[in-house]
Design a protein around this motif. Structure first.
Motif, mmCIF file in Angstrom:
data_model
loop_
_atom_site.group_PDB
_atom_site.id
_atom_site.type_symbol
_atom_site.label_atom_id
_atom_site.label_comp_id
_atom_site.label_asym_id
_atom_site.label_seq_id
_atom_site.Cartn_x
_atom_site.Cartn_y
_atom_site.Cartn_z
ATOM 1 N N ALA A 100 38.965 46.825 38.465
ATOM 2 C CA ALA A 100 40.054 47.583 37.851
ATOM 3 C C ALA A 100 41.396 47.061 38.347
ATOM 4 O O ALA A 100 41.803 47.318 39.478
ATOM 5 C CB ALA A 100 39.909 49.073 38.178
ATOM 6 N N PHE A 101 42.077 46.300 37.486
ATOM 7 C CA PHE A 101 43.413 45.827 37.818
ATOM 8 C C PHE A 101 44.119 45.344 36.563
ATOM 9 O O PHE A 101 43.494 45.081 35.539
ATOM 10 C CB PHE A 101 43.370 44.711 38.875
ATOM 11 N N ASP A 102 45.433 45.254 36.659
ATOM 12 C CA ASP A 102 46.278 44.767 35.565
ATOM 13 C C ASP A 102 46.221 43.243 35.562
ATOM 14 O O ASP A 102 46.538 42.607 36.578
ATOM 15 C CB ASP A 102 47.708 45.258 35.798
ATOM 16 N N ILE A 103 45.819 42.650 34.442
ATOM 17 C CA ILE A 103 45.668 41.198 34.409
ATOM 18 C C ILE A 103 47.005 40.463 34.500
ATOM 19 O O ILE A 103 47.027 39.240 34.609
ATOM 20 C CB ILE A 103 44.904 40.727 33.159
ATOM 21 N N GLY A 104 48.107 41.192 34.492
ATOM 22 C CA GLY A 104 49.403 40.564 34.712
ATOM 23 C C GLY A 104 49.769 40.446 36.172
ATOM 24 O O GLY A 104 50.834 39.923 36.511
ATOM 25 N N ASP A 105 48.883 40.899 37.056
ATOM 26 C CA ASP A 105 49.133 40.894 38.501
ATOM 27 C C ASP A 105 48.524 39.634 39.111
ATOM 28 O O ASP A 105 47.307 39.514 39.259
ATOM 29 C CB ASP A 105 48.529 42.153 39.128
ATOM 30 N N ARG A 106 49.375 38.695 39.491
ATOM 31 C CA ARG A 106 48.903 37.410 40.019
ATOM 32 C C ARG A 106 48.098 37.579 41.310
ATOM 33 O O ARG A 106 47.066 36.919 41.519
ATOM 34 C CB ARG A 106 50.115 36.502 40.271
ATOM 35 N N GLU A 107 48.551 38.479 42.181
ATOM 36 C CA GLU A 107 47.849 38.687 43.454
ATOM 37 C C GLU A 107 46.454 39.264 43.232
ATOM 38 O O GLU A 107 45.494 38.858 43.895
ATOM 39 C CB GLU A 107 48.671 39.613 44.346
ATOM 40 N N ARG A 108 46.352 40.197 42.291
ATOM 41 C CA ARG A 108 45.042 40.772 42.020
ATOM 42 C C ARG A 108 44.097 39.756 41.391
ATOM 43 O O ARG A 108 42.885 39.810 41.623
ATOM 44 C CB ARG A 108 45.183 41.998 41.109
ATOM 45 N N TRP A 109 44.637 38.818 40.615
ATOM 46 C CA TRP A 109 43.778 37.757 40.082
ATOM 47 C C TRP A 109 43.256 36.875 41.219
ATOM 48 O O TRP A 109 42.088 36.442 41.188
ATOM 49 C CB TRP A 109 44.527 36.907 39.065
ATOM 50 N N ALA A 110 44.084 36.614 42.215
ATOM 51 C CA ALA A 110 43.633 35.823 43.362
ATOM 52 C C ALA A 110 42.496 36.546 44.088
ATOM 53 O O ALA A 110 41.496 35.926 44.491
ATOM 54 C CB ALA A 110 44.797 35.563 44.312
ATOM 55 N N GLN A 111 42.638 37.862 44.247
ATOM 56 C CA GLN A 111 41.583 38.642 44.887
ATOM 57 C C GLN A 111 40.317 38.645 44.041
ATOM 58 O O GLN A 111 39.195 38.520 44.575
ATOM 59 C CB GLN A 111 42.069 40.071 45.125
ATOM 60 N N ALA A 112 40.492 38.790 42.726
ATOM 61 C CA ALA A 112 39.332 38.787 41.834
ATOM 62 C C ALA A 112 38.612 37.438 41.867
ATOM 63 O O ALA A 112 37.374 37.379 41.858
ATOM 64 C CB ALA A 112 39.770 39.115 40.411
ATOM 65 N N THR A 113 39.387 36.365 41.921
ATOM 66 C CA THR A 113 38.797 35.032 41.990
ATOM 67 C C THR A 113 37.953 34.871 43.248
ATOM 68 O O THR A 113 36.833 34.349 43.200
ATOM 69 C CB THR A 113 39.908 33.972 41.951
ATOM 70 N N ASP A 114 38.485 35.323 44.377
ATOM 71 C CA ASP A 114 37.722 35.252 45.633
ATOM 72 C C ASP A 114 36.443 36.074 45.538
ATOM 73 O O ASP A 114 35.377 35.653 46.016
ATOM 74 C CB ASP A 114 38.584 35.751 46.792
ATOM 75 N N PHE A 115 36.550 37.257 44.926
ATOM 76 C CA PHE A 115 35.367 38.118 44.777
ATOM 77 C C PHE A 115 34.305 37.437 43.922
ATOM 78 O O PHE A 115 33.112 37.420 44.287
ATOM 79 C CB PHE A 115 35.773 39.449 44.142
ATOM 80 N N ILE A 116 34.696 36.874 42.800
ATOM 81 C CA ILE A 116 33.732 36.250 41.890
ATOM 82 C C ILE A 116 33.065 35.044 42.553
ATOM 83 O O ILE A 116 31.841 34.862 42.462
ATOM 84 C CB ILE A 116 34.420 35.852 40.576
ATOM 85 N N ARG A 117 33.856 34.239 43.224
ATOM 86 C CA ARG A 117 33.273 33.084 43.912
ATOM 87 C C ARG A 117 32.306 33.517 45.006
ATOM 88 O O ARG A 117 31.236 32.926 45.182
ATOM 89 C CB ARG A 117 34.384 32.216 44.498
ATOM 90 N N GLY A 118 32.685 34.566 45.743
ATOM 91 C CA GLY A 118 31.844 35.021 46.841
ATOM 92 C C GLY A 118 30.583 35.723 46.383
ATOM 93 O O GLY A 118 29.507 35.543 46.978
ATOM 94 N N GLN A 119 30.675 36.520 45.307
ATOM 95 C CA GLN A 119 29.542 37.326 44.877
ATOM 96 C C GLN A 119 28.667 36.649 43.831
ATOM 97 O O GLN A 119 27.459 36.880 43.777
ATOM 98 C CB GLN A 119 30.053 38.662 44.319
ATOM 99 N N TYR A 120 29.274 35.813 43.005
ATOM 100 C CA TYR A 120 28.525 35.186 41.919
ATOM 101 C C TYR A 120 28.420 33.669 42.052
ATOM 102 O O TYR A 120 27.507 33.063 41.515
ATOM 103 C CB TYR A 120 29.160 35.529 40.568
ATOM 104 N N GLY A 121 29.403 33.064 42.693
ATOM 105 C CA GLY A 121 29.371 31.623 42.914
ATOM 106 C C GLY A 121 29.770 30.781 41.724
ATOM 107 O O GLY A 121 29.907 29.563 41.845
#
Length: 239
Positions: free
Chosen positions: A63-84
């Motif tokens: 859950a985040f606003d896709i216009g938020d650059r920082e939240r995209w960075a966090q989401a990217t880390d999450f996806i790489r860590g959890q899904y690879g």
């Protein structure tokens, strides 16, 4: 759609409601490696996830606003860590535009900001797919007036085998000139409120079954060589 990859992972933005929520229900069974749903509306996102029949073993809601650059960075880390990896994505441009809020200015400024959000989203997804040896495919839905954003993103992703295309509905004038939107302006007395009301009327804008999802599936398939293309399904207004 023929997903011939082993355990592909799919991400869908704007997934709390409307066409993207319907897309999540439609494509969930094909995302054997996991399904990631993104939207600023956390409660709606959870409801949409619960509505999926026969979901893959792993479903994540971010859950985040896709216009938020920082939240995209966090989401990217999450996806790489959890899904690879990330293989496929559906990006709802109309949801991005309706999420934008401004205190002043007209709808032209407002939708331009929405296009910036789409550009940021496509960059983030492209970076994720670049780390996947097979590349990936992104389909943008509801894209209006931002062909330059699509072309730039497609060129950026081409060297890494990341294909980016758009699928829209309708050959009628875009939503801003549609009679339905003009009626809503008169009733809502504000363009921004009218746009949000328009986005909440899926039956008047989109046919969730059939040709549009078939087209999205073809664009996501590894058998499709196209990138930077916008394909249109007749029926409804393009947002």
């Amino acid at each position: 759609m023929n997903l011939d990859r082993l355990n592909p992972v799919m991400l869908i933005t704007g997934a709390a409601s409307g066409l993207s929520a319907a897309a999540a229900r439609h494509f969930a069974r094909r995302a054997q490696g996991g399904l990631i749903l993104v939207d600023a509306d956390e409660a709606g996102l959870e409801t949409a996830a619960d509505a999926i029949e026969n979901p893959p073993e792993r479903v994540s809601t971010l859950a985040f606003d896709i216009g938020d650059r920082e939240r995209w960075a966090q989401a990217t880390d999450f996806i790489r860590g959890q899904y690879g990896r990330l293989d496929y994505a559906i990006v709802d441009a109309s949801a991005a535009q309706s999420a934008v809020t401004v205190t002043d200015g007209d709808l032209i400024t407002w939708t331009s900001t929405g296009h910036e959000h789409i550009a940021l989203t496509l960059r983030a997804l492209t970076q994720l797919m670049r780390s996947n040896g097979q590349g990936g495919a992104i389909v943008v839905i509801g894209l209006a007036g931002a062909a330059d954003v699509l072309r730039a993103a497609a060129l950026d992703g081409a060297s890494s085998n990341v294909r980016i295309n758009a699928a829209n509905q309708g050959v009628a004038p875009i939503w801003r000139n549609a009679p339905l939107f003009q009626d809503l302006i008169r009733s809502e007395r504000d363009e921004r409120r009218a746009f949000k009301a328009l986005s909440a009327l899926p039956n008047s804008l989109a046919r969730y079954e059939g040709h549009l999802f078939e087209l999205i599936g073809q664009l996501l398939s590894d058998d499709c060589p196209a990138t930077g293309a916008t394909l249109v399904v007749d029926g409804g207004y393009a947002l």
